[in-house]
Each structure stands twice: as C-alpha cells, then as structure tokens.
Design a protein around this motif. Structure first.
Motif, PDB file in Angstrom:
ATOM      1  N   VAL A  26      26.080  40.022  52.684  1.00  0.00           N
ATOM      2  CA  VAL A  26      25.954  41.174  51.782  1.00  0.00           C
ATOM      3  C   VAL A  26      25.654  40.713  50.359  1.00  0.00           C
ATOM      4  CG1 VAL A  26      27.529  42.568  53.175  1.00  0.00           C
ATOM      5  CG2 VAL A  26      28.444  41.210  51.298  1.00  0.00           C
ATOM      6  N   GLU A  27      25.056  41.625  49.606  1.00  0.00           N
ATOM      7  CA  GLU A  27      24.836  41.419  48.176  1.00  0.00           C
ATOM      8  C   GLU A  27      25.839  42.267  47.410  1.00  0.00           C
ATOM      9  OE1 GLU A  27      22.605  39.368  46.447  1.00  0.00           O
ATOM     10  OE2 GLU A  27      22.383  38.476  48.445  1.00  0.00           O
ATOM     11  N   LYS A  28      26.477  41.664  46.421  1.00  0.00           N
ATOM     12  CA  LYS A  28      27.479  42.368  45.617  1.00  0.00           C
ATOM     13  C   LYS A  28      27.119  42.264  44.143  1.00  0.00           C
ATOM     14  CE  LYS A  28      31.446  41.586  48.689  1.00  0.00           C
ATOM     15  NZ  LYS A  28      32.850  41.093  48.750  1.00  0.00           N
ATOM     16  N   GLN A  29      27.594  43.225  43.400  1.00  0.00           N
ATOM     17  CA  GLN A  29      27.428  43.201  41.954  1.00  0.00           C
ATOM     18  C   GLN A  29      28.419  42.207  41.342  1.00  0.00           C
ATOM     19  OE1 GLN A  29      25.218  44.909  39.873  1.00  0.00           O
ATOM     20  NE2 GLN A  29      24.185  45.524  41.775  1.00  0.00           N
ATOM     21  N   ILE A  30      27.939  41.370  40.433  1.00  0.00           N
ATOM     22  CA  ILE A  30      28.855  40.489  39.718  1.00  0.00           C
ATOM     23  C   ILE A  30      29.792  41.368  38.891  1.00  0.00           C
ATOM     24  CG2 ILE A  30      29.063  38.725  37.933  1.00  0.00           C
ATOM     25  CD1 ILE A  30      26.469  37.545  38.885  1.00  0.00           C
ATOM     26  N   PRO A  31      31.111  41.265  39.104  1.00  0.00           N
ATOM     27  CA  PRO A  31      32.046  42.199  38.470  1.00  0.00           C
ATOM     28  C   PRO A  31      32.310  41.885  37.005  1.00  0.00           C
ATOM     29  CG  PRO A  31      33.246  40.603  39.759  1.00  0.00           C
ATOM     30  CD  PRO A  31      31.786  40.322  40.007  1.00  0.00           C
ATOM     31  N   MET A  97      41.049  28.671  46.922  1.00  0.00           N
ATOM     32  CA  MET A  97      40.557  29.419  48.081  1.00  0.00           C
ATOM     33  C   MET A  97      39.626  30.517  47.576  1.00  0.00           C
ATOM     34  SD  MET A  97      41.960  27.832  50.615  1.00  0.00           S
ATOM     35  CE  MET A  97      41.790  28.918  52.033  1.00  0.00           C
ATOM     36  N   MET A  98      38.345  30.260  47.592  1.00  0.00           N
ATOM     37  CA  MET A  98      37.361  31.159  46.994  1.00  0.00           C
ATOM     38  C   MET A  98      36.597  31.984  48.017  1.00  0.00           C
ATOM     39  SD  MET A  98      35.803  28.725  43.999  1.00  0.00           S
ATOM     40  CE  MET A  98      36.866  27.675  43.008  1.00  0.00           C
ATOM     41  N   GLY A  99      36.567  31.556  49.271  1.00  0.00           N
ATOM     42  CA  GLY A  99      35.880  32.322  50.298  1.00  0.00           C
ATOM     43  C   GLY A  99      34.392  32.042  50.346  1.00  0.00           C
ATOM     44  N   TRP A 100      33.758  32.644  51.352  1.00  0.00           N
ATOM     45  CA  TRP A 100      32.314  32.450  51.550  1.00  0.00           C
ATOM     46  C   TRP A 100      31.554  33.379  50.608  1.00  0.00           C
ATOM     47  CZ3 TRP A 100      30.726  31.761  57.392  1.00  0.00           C
ATOM     48  CH2 TRP A 100      31.435  30.667  57.929  1.00  0.00           C
ATOM     49  N   GLN A 101      31.456  32.989  49.358  1.00  0.00           N
ATOM     50  CA  GLN A 101      30.769  33.800  48.365  1.00  0.00           C
ATOM     51  C   GLN A 101      30.392  32.928  47.173  1.00  0.00           C
ATOM     52  OE1 GLN A 101      33.448  36.929  47.136  1.00  0.00           O
ATOM     53  NE2 GLN A 101      35.203  35.565  47.088  1.00  0.00           N
ATOM     54  N   GLU A 102      29.378  33.372  46.456  1.00  0.00           N
ATOM     55  CA  GLU A 102      28.859  32.581  45.348  1.00  0.00           C
ATOM     56  C   GLU A 102      29.689  32.736  44.072  1.00  0.00           C
ATOM     57  OE1 GLU A 102      24.132  32.525  46.573  1.00  0.00           O
ATOM     58  OE2 GLU A 102      24.919  34.232  45.455  1.00  0.00           O
ATOM     59  N   TYR A 103      30.344  33.872  43.915  1.00  0.00           N
ATOM     60  CA  TYR A 103      31.214  34.095  42.757  1.00  0.00           C
ATOM     61  C   TYR A 103      32.583  34.563  43.237  1.00  0.00           C
ATOM     62  CZ  TYR A 103      27.516  33.556  39.275  1.00  0.00           C
ATOM     63  OH  TYR A 103      26.524  33.041  38.467  1.00  0.00           O
ATOM     64  N   PHE A 104      33.591  34.284  42.436  1.00  0.00           N
ATOM     65  CA  PHE A 104      34.969  34.552  42.830  1.00  0.00           C
ATOM     66  C   PHE A 104      35.746  34.997  41.602  1.00  0.00           C
ATOM     67  CE2 PHE A 104      39.290  32.583  43.183  1.00  0.00           C
ATOM     68  CZ  PHE A 104      39.788  33.385  44.207  1.00  0.00           C
ATOM     69  N   VAL A 105      36.488  36.095  41.738  1.00  0.00           N
ATOM     70  CA  VAL A 105      37.342  36.590  40.654  1.00  0.00           C
ATOM     71  C   VAL A 105      38.782  36.215  40.968  1.00  0.00           C
ATOM     72  CG1 VAL A 105      38.207  38.620  39.452  1.00  0.00           C
ATOM     73  CG2 VAL A 105      35.802  38.495  40.101  1.00  0.00           C
ATOM     74  N   SER A 106      39.490  35.691  39.975  1.00  0.00           N
ATOM     75  CA  SER A 106      40.861  35.232  40.199  1.00  0.00           C
ATOM     76  C   SER A 106      41.747  35.595  39.026  1.00  0.00           C
ATOM     77  CB  SER A 106      40.878  33.714  40.401  1.00  0.00           C
ATOM     78  OG  SER A 106      42.195  33.217  40.442  1.00  0.00           O
ATOM     79  N   ASP A 107      43.046  35.813  39.338  1.00  0.00           N
ATOM     80  CA  ASP A 107      44.032  35.987  38.269  1.00  0.00           C
ATOM     81  C   ASP A 107      44.674  34.651  37.904  1.00  0.00           C
ATOM     82  OD1 ASP A 107      45.648  35.421  40.432  1.00  0.00           O
ATOM     83  OD2 ASP A 107      46.776  37.304  40.365  1.00  0.00           O
ATOM     84  N   GLY A 108      44.145  33.584  38.467  1.00  0.00           N
ATOM     85  CA  GLY A 108      44.644  32.240  38.164  1.00  0.00           C
ATOM     86  C   GLY A 108      45.593  31.685  39.210  1.00  0.00           C
ATOM     87  N   GLU A 109      46.183  32.555  40.035  1.00  0.00           N
ATOM     88  CA  GLU A 109      47.123  32.077  41.048  1.00  0.00           C
ATOM     89  C   GLU A 109      46.376  31.281  42.119  1.00  0.00           C
ATOM     90  OE1 GLU A 109      50.535  33.737  44.159  1.00  0.00           O
ATOM     91  OE2 GLU A 109      49.504  35.120  42.795  1.00  0.00           O
ATOM     92  N   GLY A 110      46.854  30.085  42.403  1.00  0.00           N
ATOM     93  CA  GLY A 110      46.226  29.235  43.406  1.00  0.00           C
ATOM     94  C   GLY A 110      44.971  28.535  42.937  1.00  0.00           C
ATOM     95  N   LEU A 111      44.626  28.705  41.671  1.00  0.00           N
ATOM     96  CA  LEU A 111      43.444  28.063  41.106  1.00  0.00           C
ATOM     97  C   LEU A 111      43.884  26.815  40.340  1.00  0.00           C
ATOM     98  CD1 LEU A 111      40.481  29.021  41.273  1.00  0.00           C
ATOM     99  CD2 LEU A 111      40.733  29.913  38.954  1.00  0.00           C
ATOM    100  N   ASN A 112      43.376  25.664  40.717  1.00  0.00           N
ATOM    101  CA  ASN A 112      43.791  24.403  40.108  1.00  0.00           C
ATOM    102  C   ASN A 112      42.638  23.770  39.337  1.00  0.00           C
ATOM    103  OD1 ASN A 112      46.543  24.107  41.348  1.00  0.00           O
ATOM    104  ND2 ASN A 112      45.336  24.196  43.222  1.00  0.00           N
TER     105      ASN A 112
END
Length: 332
Positions: A26-31, A97-112
């Motif tokens: 799928v194509e998604k809008q960059i949030p 854990m970013m998933g099968w996608q080109e961009y990922f939005v995070s609140d910082g949890e689990g992001l190192n």
C-alpha cells in the motif's frame, strides 16, 4: 515526496507458503507528527525466522501474532527526519521495531540510538537481534565453560555464527551444523569453528562421533530436524540444551517428535527455551557484553542483501530453502 510504501499482512500463511497473496502493498501519506513523536526514514530492514511465528494465528506464544491488516512486524535501522521529541534530533541514527515500511512514527519507546561507527548492515547483522540473541542464549542460558564442547545448528546463520564465534573466544570446542559444503567451509576457514557437519550428507552419527569424541556439553538449537536426535544421544551428563529456534517445524501443522526424555533423566540434561522479548530490558548489558568481542575483531559476519521493500516477501522463503548466505537484510 508525500507518500511512502508499506506492506500489510492480510492473510495467514497456509502450509508454509509465503507469497504476495498474503500481503497487501500500500501507499500511505507521510504523516505530520505530534508532540513527543519522531518520524524515522528506515534504511535497512531485518528478516528473521521468528517472522513465521509472528504471521501465524497462534495466540499462545511469547508475542501476539501480527493482526491482519497491520504492517508486517520487523526490526530495522534508519534516520530521524523530523523530531518533536526531546531525546531525539534530526539526523540521529536509530534502531527498533519499525515494520515493513519506508517511514515509521514513534513516541521513542523501544527506539535505540546507534552510535557505533559501523555501517547499517553491520549494526543489523551483529548488534541487533542476532547478536543480542546469541549473547543471551549462550552466556545467560547456556553458561559455557572453557574446555567444553558446543554444537550449534544453523551455524552459518545470523545467530548461530555469532554463538560459535563467542564460544570459540571463550575457549570451547565448537561444532557447527550447516546445510551446504560452502557454509561448512565458511564457518571453519573464516569463523574458526573446529568442525562442521552438513546435515544433508550421509553417516551423520559417524560424523558427530568424529567431531565430538568427548561428547557434547552444550547444544544451541536453532533449527530442529532429524539431526537433533543424534545430537541428544551424544550429550554428556549435566549437559545443557539452549532452544532458540526450530525452523524445520515452523511450517508443520504438527511439530516433529522431540528427543526422548530418557536421556534428560539419565544424563541430567537441562533444556531451556528462550525468546528475546523477555529480555529487551537487558539490551544495554547485552550490548556491553558483546561489544568488546566485536571491537577486538573476534566476530565476523556476512550479509545477504535484498533490494527494495517488496523483496522481503520472496526473501522469507530463503530461510526454508537454506539459500541465504548470512544475515538477511532488505535495503530500502
């Protein structure tokens, strides 16, 4: 560019068949990100055998399955492109854990944050799940002792290859089980294993006897399969079995029968399974344990690189065929 590509899981695999019919590209809008969030452009994405379990309908597991319609689960490494989070700035290299996608939005949890001066492929091959899994399984579960004999299945894989090298650095005799002569040559000539057994050849029991004349003290299991029974028959008294993966059974509706418990009783064998989500809170100490081996040049790796997000779909089948050579990574 205002859109990006993502891949959602829309069906459960049947009989282990992984193809485009179970996914939706799928194509998604960059949030626009909210306060306290960051937007990450993922550059490299890891493929791991655990994904077969994540795609199944099994809810009685260590982690819930990926919900149908959700982005397929995976870990990756990328760069912060927009930040409304006080702990991250634009340009930070991060892993999570970013998933099968080109961009990922995070609140910082689990992001190192990644600060090691190594290429992205090396970070995913060594310092991400493969290295963390190897350290946790070998040291905290297996408790190796100098002079012991260790055998590891899937020895040319991302986890098994690191397990073997760590054990060699600790003074163990190391035997690797692989699926081709090329992989056998690699783990002996490049990684320094003491012996290699190609499970697709004949006389496996005789090969085990020659490779482990004093028996086996520590068995690091990544694959399952018939050789598992032969290994169990050669485990010494008070031996330990670390069960990390069973790729040979992931596609079977009914798992293959395991080794007899008689050996567990007679030889007082300890068998323990483990999964990394139980130990994510230990990541800093696991990295602290792993880093000196890497910096001392004691850990080598190789990467099997696939290009483009959609290559992940067919790429998963390489685990089943054994055609992958090294850590499977998708370059986005």
């Amino acid at each position: 560019m205002t859109t990006f590509t993502a891949i959602n899981l829309i069906k459960r695999p049947q009989s282990g068949v992984i193809d485009s019919s179970i996914f939706d590209v799928v194509e998604k809008q960059i949030p626009t990100i909210a306060p306290g969030q960051v937007l990450v452009k993922q550059n490299y994405m890891s493929l791991d055998p655990a994904m077969f379990g994540w795609m199944s309908s099994d809810t009685n597991s260590y982690i819930p399955p990926v919900a149908l319609g959700d982005v397929m689960r995976s870990s990756g490494i990328g760069e912060v492109t927009v930040s409304n989070h006080p702990d991250f700035v634009v340009g930070d290299r991060v892993m999570g854990m970013m998933g099968w996608q080109e961009y990922f939005v995070s609140d910082g949890e689990g992001l190192n944050k990644v600060t090691a001066p190594l290429p992205d492929e090396s970070i995913l091959s060594v310092f991400a799940l493969p290295g963390l899994t190897a350290v946790q399984g070998l040291f905290n579960v297996g408790k190796p002792k100098k002079g012991e004999t260790l055998i590891v299945t899937g020895a040319a894989g991302s986890v098994g290859s690191i397990v073997g090298q760590l054990a060699k650095a600790e003074g163990l005799r190391v035997i690797g089980v692989v699926g081709s002569q090329e992989k056998a040559d690699w783990i002996i000539n490049e990684l320094g294993f003491d012996a290699a057994i190609n499970y697709k050849t004949d006389d496996l029991d005789a090969q085990l006897a020659a490779a482990a004349p004093d028996g086996i003290d520590l068995f690091f299991e990544n694959t399952g399969g018939p050789i598992q029974h032969l290994i169990f028959d050669r485990i010494n008294a008070h031996g330990r079995v670390v069960v990390c993966g069973l790729i040979a059974d992931y596609h079977n509706e009914v798992p293959a029968a395991g080794p007899s418990w008689l050996n567990i009783i007679k030889r007082r064998i300890t068998v323990q399974g483990f999964t990394m989500p139980d130990h994510f809170h230990q990541v800093p100490e696991l990295l602290e344990k792993l880093t000196p081996y890497v910096m001392a040049g004691k850990i080598k790796h190789r990467t099997h690189l696939l290009n483009g997000l959609t290559s992940a779909i067919d790429g998963l089948n390489l685990f089943s065929t054994g055609a992958n050579k090294g850590k499977l990574i998708v370059k986005l």
